[in-house]
Design a protein around this motif. Structure first.
Motif, short mmCIF file in Angstrom:
data_model
loop_
_atom_site.label_atom_id
_atom_site.label_comp_id
_atom_site.label_asym_id
_atom_site.label_seq_id
_atom_site.Cartn_x
_atom_site.Cartn_y
_atom_site.Cartn_z
N MET A 1 71.11 15.84 -16.89
CA MET A 1 71.99 16.09 -16.18
C MET A 1 71.61 16.73 -14.68
O MET A 1 70.41 17.56 -14.83
N SER A 2 72.68 16.42 -13.78
CA SER A 2 72.91 16.99 -12.56
C SER A 2 73.00 18.24 -12.24
O SER A 2 73.76 19.09 -13.26
N LEU A 3 72.05 18.85 -10.94
CA LEU A 3 73.31 20.16 -10.84
C LEU A 3 74.75 19.99 -10.50
O LEU A 3 75.40 21.17 -11.14
N ASP A 4 74.65 19.11 -10.33
CA ASP A 4 76.33 19.06 -10.04
C ASP A 4 77.17 19.09 -10.98
O ASP A 4 78.70 19.25 -11.20
N GLN A 5 76.55 18.40 -12.34
CA GLN A 5 76.97 18.32 -13.23
C GLN A 5 77.02 19.19 -13.89
O GLN A 5 77.90 19.90 -15.59
N LEU A 6 76.18 20.24 -14.01
CA LEU A 6 75.59 22.20 -14.44
C LEU A 6 76.78 22.61 -13.61
O LEU A 6 77.22 23.43 -14.55
N MET A 7 77.62 22.41 -12.65
CA MET A 7 78.34 23.27 -11.86
C MET A 7 79.59 22.78 -12.59
O MET A 7 80.91 23.20 -12.47
N GLN A 8 80.06 22.03 -13.79
CA GLN A 8 81.43 21.82 -14.50
C GLN A 8 81.48 22.53 -15.10
O GLN A 8 82.35 22.37 -16.19
N VAL A 9 80.31 22.84 -15.88
CA VAL A 9 80.57 23.38 -17.45
C VAL A 9 81.55 25.03 -16.54
O VAL A 9 81.50 25.86 -15.52
N PRO A 10 81.94 25.82 -18.27
CA PRO A 10 83.20 25.93 -17.63
C PRO A 10 83.09 27.64 -17.40
O PRO A 10 82.00 28.58 -17.22
N GLY A 11 83.53 28.02 -15.47
CA GLY A 11 83.21 29.11 -15.28
C GLY A 11 82.37 28.95 -14.16
O GLY A 11 81.81 30.13 -13.65
N ALA A 12 81.73 27.99 -14.12
CA ALA A 12 80.18 28.44 -13.29
C ALA A 12 80.43 28.89 -11.78
O ALA A 12 81.36 28.30 -11.26
N LEU A 13 79.30 29.61 -11.51
CA LEU A 13 78.94 30.02 -10.20
C LEU A 13 78.31 29.65 -9.65
O LEU A 13 77.77 29.00 -8.57
N ALA A 14 77.08 29.12 -10.50
CA ALA A 14 75.40 28.72 -9.79
C ALA A 14 75.42 28.23 -10.82
O ALA A 14 74.99 28.12 -11.57
N ALA A 15 74.60 26.93 -10.31
CA ALA A 15 73.73 25.64 -11.19
C ALA A 15 72.20 25.91 -10.41
O ALA A 15 71.92 25.89 -8.76
N PHE A 16 70.87 26.17 -10.65
CA PHE A 16 69.55 26.02 -10.42
C PHE A 16 68.60 25.11 -11.56
O PHE A 16 68.43 25.68 -12.13
N GLN A 17 68.02 24.70 -10.38
CA GLN A 17 66.24 24.06 -11.21
C GLN A 17 65.17 25.06 -11.15
O GLN A 17 65.02 25.37 -9.12
N TYR A 18 64.03 25.37 -11.40
CA TYR A 18 62.89 26.38 -11.39
C TYR A 18 62.06 24.84 -11.96
O TYR A 18 62.09 24.40 -12.81
#
Lengths: 134, 112
Positions: free
Chosen positions: B1-18
């Motif tokens: 799952m990409s960061l753009d898809q993580l941004m689809q989580v309800p209420g997402a303000l930011a997504a990040f990978q580390y």
């Protein structure tokens, strides 16, 4: 009803308790021994202190970053989760819907949810929740 | 799952990978959010540290009590005042508390 009893009434909750921020007082209900509840209280208190310290550091980078004060934390295990809000902890199974329900109750009682938790939960379905509920 | 898809989580303000050390590798931030790459990097470091501590505690708890199901730790969430940071192995998502669905966030992170 006490928060702990409310949590214990939810199927899938193993144990719930309250610990003091200072000292070694605690209370609990559930399927753990007194000694384990004491250990759980110490563990939860030290982790809560750690995340509060981390939030202090965040605020040094961004004053209004929205994390301070910290309400709590969750450890999501393979089949069990530990939820802490304020000075309350709850050990629960990872059954569908349970984690969200536990966190809603904890946040409603000691966290940031000001309205009725029922309204909050049903609000996610959309529409006029108050009209449907009451 | 990409960061753009993580941004689809309800209420997402930011997504990040580390990475495993907690260094920020990539991120997405919603417009208007006060979260900066610096804060996300710090958040990633603290989450790596907290998951390491939680793993140690889970292992000890299971050995002491005989209870199982805590290990392996799948994720950690720091519940702040306005938002919650929910992290998995190498990805995380910051979600508004008003809209947070912890289970959906952990499920999305499990697919990363």
């Amino acid at each position: 009803m006490r928060i702990i009893s409310q949590l214990m009434a939810i199927p899938g909750v193993i144990a719930a308790g309250e610990y003091a921020y200072r000292g070694d007082r605690y209370s609990f209900e559930g399927n753990i021994t007194n000694e384990l509840a004491r250990m759980a209280s110490i563990l939860c208190r030290s982790n809560t202190l750690a995340v509060n310290m981390q939030a202090e550091i965040f605020s040094a980078f961004s004053e209004n970053c929205g994390c301070k004060p910290v309400q709590g934390w969750i450890v999501h295990g393979k089949m069990m989760s530990v939820c802490v809000v304020g000075n309350f902890f709850c050990f629960c199974q990872n059954t569908p819907g349970l984690l969200n329900d536990v966190m809603t109750i904890l946040r409603a009682k000691v966290g940031d949810i000001e309205e009725n938790p029922l309204v909050y939960m049903y609000a996610k379905l959309g529409g006029d929740v108050n009209e449907k509920l009451y | 799952m990409s960061l753009d898809q993580l941004m689809q989580v309800p209420g997402a303000l930011a997504a990040f990978q580390y990475n495993d050390k907690g260094d920020l590798q990539a991120h997405r931030v919603n417009e208007g959010s006060e979260l900066t790459p610096q804060v996300l990097d710090l958040l990633a470091h603290t989450c790596v540290a907290n998951i390491a501590i939680a793993t140690m505690e889970a292992r000890g708890w299971e050995a002491l009590t005989g209870q199982t199901g805590f290990e392996p730790v799948q994720g950690f969430s720091l519940v702040g005042l306005d938002w919650s940071a929910v992290v998995g192995r190498n990805h995380g998502v910051v979600v508004k508390n008003r809209d947070v669905d912890y289970e959906a966030a952990f499920a999305a992170l499990a697919n990363c």
